[in-house]
Design a protein around this motif. Sequence first.
Motif, mmCIF file in Angstrom:
data_model
loop_
_atom_site.group_PDB
_atom_site.id
_atom_site.type_symbol
_atom_site.label_atom_id
_atom_site.label_comp_id
_atom_site.label_asym_id
_atom_site.label_seq_id
_atom_site.Cartn_x
_atom_site.Cartn_y
_atom_site.Cartn_z
ATOM 1 N N TYR A 8 2.378 3.906 -8.260
ATOM 2 C CA TYR A 8 1.203 4.533 -7.649
ATOM 3 C C TYR A 8 1.512 5.958 -7.188
ATOM 4 O O TYR A 8 0.725 6.882 -7.398
ATOM 5 C CB TYR A 8 0.763 3.720 -6.434
ATOM 6 N N THR A 25 0.824 -1.208 0.000
ATOM 7 C CA THR A 25 0.000 0.000 0.000
ATOM 8 C C THR A 25 0.855 1.252 0.000
ATOM 9 O O THR A 25 1.784 1.375 0.806
ATOM 10 C CB THR A 25 -0.930 0.044 1.230
ATOM 11 N N SER A 68 -4.999 9.253 0.667
ATOM 12 C CA SER A 68 -5.223 8.183 -0.296
ATOM 13 C C SER A 68 -4.466 6.936 0.168
ATOM 14 O O SER A 68 -3.257 7.010 0.420
ATOM 15 C CB SER A 68 -4.714 8.573 -1.685
ATOM 16 N N PHE A 105 -0.604 8.930 -9.055
ATOM 17 C CA PHE A 105 -1.659 9.588 -8.289
ATOM 18 C C PHE A 105 -1.249 10.990 -7.859
ATOM 19 O O PHE A 105 -2.094 11.898 -7.828
ATOM 20 C CB PHE A 105 -2.069 8.736 -7.082
ATOM 21 N N LEU A 141 -3.588 3.433 -1.338
ATOM 22 C CA LEU A 141 -3.596 2.810 -2.656
ATOM 23 C C LEU A 141 -2.938 1.436 -2.563
ATOM 24 O O LEU A 141 -1.721 1.323 -2.450
ATOM 25 C CB LEU A 141 -2.836 3.697 -3.650
ATOM 26 N N THR A 142 -3.751 0.390 -2.604
ATOM 27 C CA THR A 142 -3.242 -0.965 -2.419
ATOM 28 C C THR A 142 -3.271 -1.726 -3.734
ATOM 29 O O THR A 142 -4.272 -1.711 -4.455
ATOM 30 C CB THR A 142 -4.077 -1.728 -1.376
ATOM 31 N N LYS A 147 -14.380 4.134 -1.490
ATOM 32 C CA LYS A 147 -13.588 2.945 -1.791
ATOM 33 C C LYS A 147 -13.902 2.452 -3.201
ATOM 34 O O LYS A 147 -15.050 2.495 -3.627
ATOM 35 C CB LYS A 147 -13.886 1.823 -0.791
ATOM 36 N N ILE A 185 -8.433 0.968 -3.749
ATOM 37 C CA ILE A 185 -8.042 2.341 -3.431
ATOM 38 C C ILE A 185 -9.109 2.961 -2.543
ATOM 39 O O ILE A 185 -10.308 2.782 -2.767
ATOM 40 C CB ILE A 185 -7.788 3.181 -4.702
#
Length: 231
Positions: A215, A78, A193, A219, A195-196, A164, A182
């Motif tokens: 990521y 993440t 945020s 992002f 973010l996985t 989600k 996310i």
Amino acid sequence: MTHDHTLPPLTVTLEAGPTGAGDIDDFELFYARRAVDRFRTLLGRQGLLDLLADDIEEGNAFLRESARTSGGRFKAGTTVLATKGLTSTAFLAWMDGAFAGDERALLAAHPEHYAMGTDAVGARVVENIGPHVCSFYMGGWGTDALDWAADADELLPESEFPRKMSSNLFLADGTVVGRALIQFGDTADGFTSALTVYLPSACPDEVLDHHLRHYAVEFRNWIVAAAAARA
């Protein structure tokens, strides 16, 4: 008698010259982005995909084999970003608009974005997974978590992260090669945020770590673009 041949660390500092803001790293980033955009524009979407065809075949073979040897097991990582000066509502509204048809804005967020759009199979993404150029689809994407996401260890409290989205990542032949979850939660001055990404457990840890970096880059740049769009 021994001699110490250790050299001092090298540093290069900009002392004078350019009148614009930033340092040498900022200048290089600007020119790198401009060069990437030029090649994307000159090649066009199909030209770029044709150029990368062999790389995509090799990258997808890596994902397919990783999924096979993992037997349905995934490893997760993440990336967490803290944003100030923009709400998650404003950001997600911009994202909805971009994914509805502004491929150029989506591609601009990362040098290793090659295509993002919808074809006969579904929502297609062509980008790097670690060192591998891959073409995959996002399925089940939406505000309602998929069954697997409802039980994920990475699922955060609804009270703190009410926004989600989850998705399976799969190849054109249906092979599930990853997942994404996310989550966004508003703060007093912005939003967080989480973010996985989930990759097959057989993937090297380095591949997972590179996607966490991916990521962070994409992002961050999407958030910056969303903020700029308000002006």
